[in-house]
Structures are given as structure tokens and as C-alpha cells.
Design a protein around this motif. Sequence first.
Motif, PDB file in Angstrom:
ATOM      1  N   CYS A  20       0.856  -1.184   0.000  1.00 51.28           N
ATOM      2  CA  CYS A  20       0.000   0.000   0.000  1.00 51.28           C
ATOM      3  C   CYS A  20       0.893   1.236   0.000  1.00 51.28           C
ATOM      4  N   THR A  21       0.840   2.009  -1.068  1.00 52.61           N
ATOM      5  CA  THR A  21       1.679   3.202  -1.217  1.00 52.61           C
ATOM      6  C   THR A  21       0.802   4.389  -1.615  1.00 52.61           C
ATOM      7  N   PRO A  22       1.362   5.604  -1.633  1.00 56.92           N
ATOM      8  CA  PRO A  22       0.563   6.765  -2.069  1.00 56.92           C
ATOM      9  C   PRO A  22       0.012   6.638  -3.484  1.00 56.92           C
ATOM     10  N   ARG A  23       0.588   5.766  -4.305  1.00 55.45           N
ATOM     11  CA  ARG A  23       0.111   5.596  -5.678  1.00 55.45           C
ATOM     12  C   ARG A  23      -0.871   4.435  -5.834  1.00 55.45           C
ATOM     13  N   SER A  24      -1.177   3.755  -4.750  1.00 59.25           N
ATOM     14  CA  SER A  24      -2.076   2.600  -4.814  1.00 59.25           C
ATOM     15  C   SER A  24      -3.520   3.030  -5.025  1.00 59.25           C
ATOM     16  N   ASN A  25      -4.338   2.082  -5.476  1.00 60.80           N
ATOM     17  CA  ASN A  25      -5.784   2.278  -5.447  1.00 60.80           C
ATOM     18  C   ASN A  25      -6.223   2.322  -3.984  1.00 60.80           C
ATOM     19  N   LEU A  26      -7.122   3.221  -3.667  1.00 60.50           N
ATOM     20  CA  LEU A  26      -7.593   3.349  -2.286  1.00 60.50           C
ATOM     21  C   LEU A  26      -9.115   3.354  -2.273  1.00 60.50           C
ATOM     22  N   CYS A  27      -9.694   2.485  -1.459  1.00 61.13           N
ATOM     23  CA  CYS A  27     -11.148   2.394  -1.386  1.00 61.13           C
ATOM     24  C   CYS A  27     -11.723   3.632  -0.690  1.00 61.13           C
ATOM     25  N   PRO A  28     -12.986   3.965  -0.947  1.00 58.21           N
ATOM     26  CA  PRO A  28     -13.576   5.166  -0.334  1.00 58.21           C
ATOM     27  C   PRO A  28     -13.913   4.994   1.139  1.00 58.21           C
ATOM     28  N   ASN A  29     -14.079   3.740   1.592  1.00 54.33           N
ATOM     29  CA  ASN A  29     -14.480   3.504   2.987  1.00 54.33           C
ATOM     30  C   ASN A  29     -13.848   2.207   3.475  1.00 54.33           C
ATOM     31  N   ARG A  30     -12.788   2.315   4.222  1.00 57.68           N
ATOM     32  CA  ARG A  30     -12.054   1.126   4.666  1.00 57.68           C
ATOM     33  C   ARG A  30     -12.866   0.259   5.626  1.00 57.68           C
ATOM     34  N   ASP A  31     -13.893   0.819   6.255  1.00 48.94           N
ATOM     35  CA  ASP A  31     -14.675   0.054   7.224  1.00 48.94           C
ATOM     36  C   ASP A  31     -15.539  -1.025   6.578  1.00 48.94           C
ATOM     37  N   ILE A  32     -15.727  -0.962   5.265  1.00 56.10           N
ATOM     38  CA  ILE A  32     -16.553  -1.982   4.618  1.00 56.10           C
ATOM     39  C   ILE A  32     -15.706  -2.971   3.813  1.00 56.10           C
ATOM     40  N   TYR A  33     -14.397  -2.945   4.055  1.00 55.37           N
ATOM     41  CA  TYR A  33     -13.478  -3.905   3.444  1.00 55.37           C
ATOM     42  C   TYR A  33     -12.880  -4.775   4.543  1.00 55.37           C
ATOM     43  N   ALA A  34     -12.873  -6.078   4.327  1.00 58.03           N
ATOM     44  CA  ALA A  34     -12.319  -6.982   5.338  1.00 58.03           C
ATOM     45  C   ALA A  34     -10.799  -6.906   5.387  1.00 58.03           C
ATOM     46  N   PHE A  35     -10.173  -6.539   4.258  1.00 62.07           N
ATOM     47  CA  PHE A  35      -8.715  -6.438   4.220  1.00 62.07           C
ATOM     48  C   PHE A  35      -8.295  -5.005   3.915  1.00 62.07           C
ATOM     49  N   TRP A  36      -7.325  -4.535   4.679  1.00 59.43           N
ATOM     50  CA  TRP A  36      -6.782  -3.194   4.447  1.00 59.43           C
ATOM     51  C   TRP A  36      -5.813  -3.197   3.271  1.00 59.43           C
ATOM     52  N   ASP A  37      -4.865  -4.139   3.279  1.00 59.71           N
ATOM     53  CA  ASP A  37      -3.877  -4.231   2.211  1.00 59.71           C
ATOM     54  C   ASP A  37      -3.799  -5.686   1.748  1.00 59.71           C
ATOM     55  N   PRO A  38      -2.863  -6.044   0.874  1.00 65.44           N
ATOM     56  CA  PRO A  38      -2.859  -7.409   0.342  1.00 65.44           C
ATOM     57  C   PRO A  38      -2.745  -8.522   1.375  1.00 65.44           C
ATOM     58  N   PHE A  39      -2.282  -8.212   2.583  1.00 63.72           N
ATOM     59  CA  PHE A  39      -2.057  -9.264   3.569  1.00 63.72           C
ATOM     60  C   PHE A  39      -2.843  -9.105   4.863  1.00 63.72           C
ATOM     61  N   HIS A  40      -3.154  -7.880   5.252  1.00 67.14           N
ATOM     62  CA  HIS A  40      -3.610  -7.630   6.616  1.00 67.14           C
ATOM     63  C   HIS A  40      -5.085  -7.233   6.683  1.00 67.14           C
ATOM     64  N   PRO A  41      -5.804  -7.776   7.674  1.00 69.87           N
ATOM     65  CA  PRO A  41      -7.200  -7.370   7.868  1.00 69.87           C
ATOM     66  C   PRO A  41      -7.306  -5.880   8.170  1.00 69.87           C
ATOM     67  N   SER A  42      -8.449  -5.317   7.852  1.00 70.98           N
ATOM     68  CA  SER A  42      -8.705  -3.914   8.165  1.00 70.98           C
ATOM     69  C   SER A  42      -8.890  -3.746   9.671  1.00 70.98           C
ATOM     70  N   GLU A  43      -8.903  -2.494  10.102  1.00 74.09           N
ATOM     71  CA  GLU A  43      -9.092  -2.231  11.536  1.00 74.09           C
ATOM     72  C   GLU A  43     -10.416  -2.816  12.023  1.00 74.09           C
ATOM     73  N   ARG A  44     -11.452  -2.660  11.233  1.00 70.46           N
ATOM     74  CA  ARG A  44     -12.758  -3.176  11.660  1.00 70.46           C
ATOM     75  C   ARG A  44     -12.752  -4.702  11.730  1.00 70.46           C
ATOM     76  N   ALA A  45     -12.091  -5.352  10.791  1.00 68.11           N
ATOM     77  CA  ALA A  45     -11.976  -6.810  10.850  1.00 68.11           C
ATOM     78  C   ALA A  45     -11.175  -7.232  12.078  1.00 68.11           C
ATOM     79  N   ASN A  46     -10.129  -6.478  12.384  1.00 71.08           N
ATOM     80  CA  ASN A  46      -9.343  -6.797  13.576  1.00 71.08           C
ATOM     81  C   ASN A  46     -10.159  -6.624  14.851  1.00 71.08           C
ATOM     82  N   ARG A  47     -11.067  -5.674  14.852  1.00 68.62           N
ATOM     83  CA  ARG A  47     -11.935  -5.509  16.022  1.00 68.62           C
ATOM     84  C   ARG A  47     -12.828  -6.738  16.218  1.00 68.62           C
ATOM     85  N   ILE A  48     -13.265  -7.330  15.125  1.00 63.51           N
ATOM     86  CA  ILE A  48     -14.062  -8.559  15.215  1.00 63.51           C
ATOM     87  C   ILE A  48     -13.220  -9.681  15.817  1.00 63.51           C
TER      88      ILE A  48
END
Length: 239
Positions: free
Chosen positions: A181-209
Motif C-alpha cells: 500500500c503506497t501513495p500511488r495505490s488504489n484506495l477504497c472510499p471507505n475502509r470500514d466496509i473492506y475486510a482487508f486493508w492491504d494485500p495481507f492484513h485485515p482492516s481495523e474493523r476486521a481486527n476488532r471482530i
Amino acid sequence: MPQQLAYLEQYKQRVSEIIGQQETERLVSQSLTLMTLGGNDFVNNYYLVPFSARSRQFALADYVPYIVSEYRKILMRLYELGLRRVLVTGTGPLGCVPAELAQHSRNGECSEELNRASGLFNPQLQAMLDSLNQEIRSHTFIGVNIRQSSIDFISDPERYGFVTAKVACCGQGPYNGIGLCTPRSNLCPNRDIYAFWDPFHPSERANRIIVQQIMTGSTDYISPMNLSTIMALDAVENV
């Protein structure tokens, strides 16, 4: 890992110079430690390239008990250094992260080979933890079943409020699973509705689960008891 253990020894020495050895031992024994084991040993070692050194040295069925035995040595060293509450997480479903989908999937299906690795590793890790606890006659090592927690929202993302568990919020290429994940990457509009933040790691909301299962989950998620139970027991013992 040897360097990290050395840092712990240095920490104890420095703290003991401030509050004394006895208070330092008490402080360390009442601490809560989180150990995450296994993922990199498969993704960045055994499966990183075809015919990797480890895959030529070990068949998968032999590699898993080898790394579990190495982890046992590490955990025993933590016990010798005075730690008495250690949460040990295994691996998630390695073949289902966006990075692996980008490399191995045609239609969004998980990599069976990588999931086979985590399927072999996690039960053997838990069995080792149970054996260690029996040996030291204490529930020092608590096994966290990250694989089950992750499978819950990967297999049914909508139930947990996600629009996808295949595409990362930040990345590039198929499933946003290529590179970092870099400044040139595609970035979703709302990270809370994605289970993964980057290619390997769950998003913050998934980690809360995942953390919620650690705190209050059944033995399907954390064994031999959840963290809320552990904290309640420790509070009574430390009165």
C-alpha cells in the motif's frame, strides 16, 4: 526472534535498575504478551518462490512439526524469563488473503495449498500449547484461533457489514493484491466496509471482530479460556 528475546532481557535489566528485581519480576509476571506465529514462515519462506530452500528441505507434513517444535523452544524461553500470560495466535486462512488471490486465483477462490498449510499448522500449535501448559501446570499459554475468526467474515462478509473479503482497500492489480500500500495505490472510499486493508492484513474493523472473539469468544476461538475470563481470574489472584 533471538534478538527480540534479547530485548526482553535488556528491558528487565533496565527496569530492575529502577524498581528493583523483585518488583520487576512481579511486573513481568502480571503482564499480557501477544505472540503471532507461523504466517511468515509459510508465505515468506516455504511458499515464497517455487522450490524454495525450505520446501526442498521439508515436505509440508514435516515442515509443520519442525516449526512448531522451534516455537516451543521460544515459548519456554518466555516462561523462563518470567512471562505468565501469553496469547499465541496461529495463522489465518493464508490462501484467502488478496495477495494470494492475485497470484493463484482465477475466480476468487482461495489457494488450497496455502490453506492446507494453515490447516495443518494451527491444530498442531494448539496441541503444543496444551502440552506446555500441562508440563508447567498452568494456563500460561492461550491459543487464539485466528483462522476461525477470519473464516467467519471471509466466508460471509455481508453478515459482518463488509462489501468484500476478496479485494483489499489499498493496493493494486487483481484484488488490489499486488505489492504494498503506497501513495500511488488504489484506495477504497471507505475502509470500514473492506475486510482487508492491504494485500495481507485485515482492516481495523476486521481486527476488532477478531479481538472481540479473543475477549469473549468460546473455545472455538480461544483456548482454554477467553481473555475476559483470564483477566477476572488474575484480578482475584492479584488482590
